[in-house]
Design an enzyme around this catalytic site. Structure first.
Site, PDB file in Angstrom:
ATOM      1  N   LYS A 126       0.914  -1.273  -0.059  1.00  0.00           N
ATOM      2  CA  LYS A 126      -0.016   0.066   0.137  1.00  0.00           C
ATOM      3  C   LYS A 126       0.874   1.159  -0.051  1.00  0.00           C
ATOM      4  O   LYS A 126       2.035   1.053   0.379  1.00  0.00           O
ATOM      5  CB  LYS A 126      -0.873  -0.175   1.085  1.00  0.00           C
ATOM      6  CG  LYS A 126      -2.023   0.779   1.302  1.00  0.00           C
ATOM      7  CD  LYS A 126      -3.263   0.038   0.367  1.00  0.00           C
ATOM      8  CE  LYS A 126      -4.161   1.148  -0.053  1.00  0.00           C
ATOM      9  NZ  LYS A 126      -5.406   0.503  -0.278  1.00  0.00           N
ATOM     10  N   ASP A 166      -6.930   4.676  -4.534  1.00  0.00           N
ATOM     11  CA  ASP A 166      -7.599   4.202  -3.438  1.00  0.00           C
ATOM     12  C   ASP A 166      -8.366   5.497  -3.088  1.00  0.00           C
ATOM     13  O   ASP A 166      -8.453   6.278  -4.150  1.00  0.00           O
ATOM     14  CB  ASP A 166      -6.746   3.624  -2.350  1.00  0.00           C
ATOM     15  CG  ASP A 166      -7.437   3.386  -1.228  1.00  0.00           C
ATOM     16  OD1 ASP A 166      -7.882   2.212  -0.918  1.00  0.00           O
ATOM     17  OD2 ASP A 166      -7.338   4.206  -0.006  1.00  0.00           O
TER      18      ASP A 166
END
Ligand code: NDP
Length: 444
Positions: A126, A166
């Site tokens: 991430k 995201d």
């Protein structure tokens, strides 16, 4: 003290000031207790849990860029490469002022198990920045993305680490990031997913996370002899995941009566008109408040409290810890029967425990929102093959993946005597595959 408790204490001691990361680790380790206890000697001798909770690598860097007034701005940039046991690191980039190392470590840790559940060969990662795209001009967003990618491009690649979008990173940002990667590395490869359809993107990737949430909700409800049709639903957020969850659940015959953004929520008893939300959010990049100005009979409420509206199905699709104990007490009292998490960790631990103890059927994010990353992996496959599948082909594969995730989660929870506890099921099923791979690959 149990092995899982020991490792949790170590995580808290060695990662001070990272509450979101502690929370994600605690939830996973608590769920894994039954599996760990049954294999404690083997896992301890290999320090499996100590390795699992430590990212393989964290890259942190400076992102300087120039705003429209000619002022030099500096943001923080990160990539957490958490675990590559089953494939190249895969996970989104988040651009939001709240981004810090704790949030990215929690998201990267969750991503390991989610990616494993998809059945596809992708590891967990991430990244992101505390940059806020809201209110910035297109040129400012481009300048930021180019500077961010100039640094990040040293550490990623189609077989190494493949970021996606995201919160705050949609098609526009992926475009600017991809352009700069190509320019820096001189490689036309599938290094990012969520790309535009004319330059390597996959059909249905935009819709995938939201659609996937509803596909797994459908399986979960069928397993409880129920169906989506005729139900009332609330979907929180009004971003990518929320919009396509609303689209799919409406196609299945539910009526969505409320959505929100970080300023407030809208209530439309006649059912949310998604074309109006799309126009406000996807085209004009406006606020959800404007919906009530455009649709007769709709109300806007400033602030939190969307959960006070009565519903059968609640899909939190906004952000972490948006759904706390007081909110779920209200949901339970109002008769909500199903929750499936579109966002990552939107329900606090106490709230999760409360709904599970009060008969709500609950599907955690790492299973429910895995359709996004699964379709990203399908985009990677198409890029490697230099082929594009039709929307029907991708949607059919996505549907099949979500049905399989439900089966795995259901099977794992049943195998360990906790039928219908899908939190435990998702963590165990995700963990087993990763740990097998870690053990086979030696001490690395
Ligand atoms: P977007 O940026 O597209 O949308 C986020 C939405 O949530 C916006 O409407 C935002 O409102 C709202 N929101 C943010 N914070 C709050 C808050 N505190 N209260 C109420 N509303 C809030 O992001 P995505 O839709 O992509 O992501 C949403 C969630 O889903 C995140 O948890 C993400 O990690 C997760 N996820 C996303 C995937 C994807 O494919 N995109 C895949 C898997 C998980 P505002 O505009 O006011 O900020």
């Amino acid at each position: 003290m149990s092995y899982t408790d020991e490792v949790y204490d170590r995580v808290v001691a060695q990662n001070p000031g990272e509450p979101e990361f502690h929370q994600a680790v605690k939830e996973v380790l608590d769920s894994l207790k039954v599996v760990i206890d049954a294999n404690e000697e083997k896992y301890r001798s290999l320090s499996i849990l100590e390795r699992l909770v430590e990212p393989e690598r964290i890259i942190s860097f400076r992102v300087p860029w120039v705003d429209d007034k000619g002022v030099v701005q500096v943001n923080k940039g990160y990539r957490v490469q958490f675990n590559s046991a089953i494939g190249p690191y895969k996970g989104g980039l988040r651009f939001h002022p709240s981004v810090n190392q704790s949030i990215l470590k929690f998201l990267g840790f969750e991503q390991i198990f989610k990616n494993s559940l998809t059945g596809l060969p992708i590891g967990g990662g991430k990244g992101g920045s505390n940059f806020d795209p809201k209110g910035k001009s297109d040129r400012e967003v481009m300048a930021f993305c180019q500077s961010f990618m100039t640094e990040l491009s040293k550490y990623i690649g189609a077989d190494r680490d493949v970021p996606a979008g995201d919160i705050g990173v949609g098609g526009r940002e992926i475009g600017y990031l991809y352009g700069q990667y190509k320019r820096n590395r001189d490689l036309y490869e599938g290094v990012l997913t969520g790309k535009g359809l004319t330059w390597g993107g996959s059909l249905v990737r935009t819709q995938a996370t939201g659609y996937g949430v509803v596909y797994i909700l459908n399986e979960m409800m069928k397993a409880h002899n129920d169906e989506i049709a005729g139900k009332t639903a609330i979907v929180t957020g009004s971003g990518n995941v929320a919009i396509y969850a609303v689209e799919k659940i409406t196609q299945f015959g539910a009526t969505v009566v409320a959505m929100c953004d970080s300023n407030g929520y809208i209530y439309d008893p006649n059912g949310i008109k998604l074309d109006v939300v799309k126009q406000i959010k996807e085209v004009e990049r406006g606020r959800i408040k404007e919906y009530a100005d455009r649709v007769e009979g709709a109300e806007y409420h400033e602030g939190v409290g969307i959960w006070n509206i009565k519903c059968d199905i609640y899909l939190p699709c906004a952000t972490q810890n948006e759904l706390g104990l007081d909110a779920v007490k209200t949901l339970v009292a109002n008769g909500t029967k199903y929750i499936a998490e579109g966002a990552n960790m939107p329900t606090t631990m106490e709230a999760t425990e409360y709904v599970q103890a009060n008969g709500v059927i609950f599907m955690p994010g790492k299973a429910a929102n895995a359709g996004g990353v699964a379709t990203s992996a399908l985009e990677m496959s198409q890029n490697s093959m230099r082929l594009s599948w039709t929307a029907e082909e991708v949607d059919e594969k996505l549907h099949g993946i979500m049905v399989n995730i439900f089966k795995k989660v259901d099977e794992a929870s049943t195998r360990y005597g906790m039928k219908d506890n899908y939190v435990v099921g998702a963590n165990i099923a995700g963990f087993e595959k990763v740990v097998d791979a870690m053990m086979a690959q030696g001490i690395v």
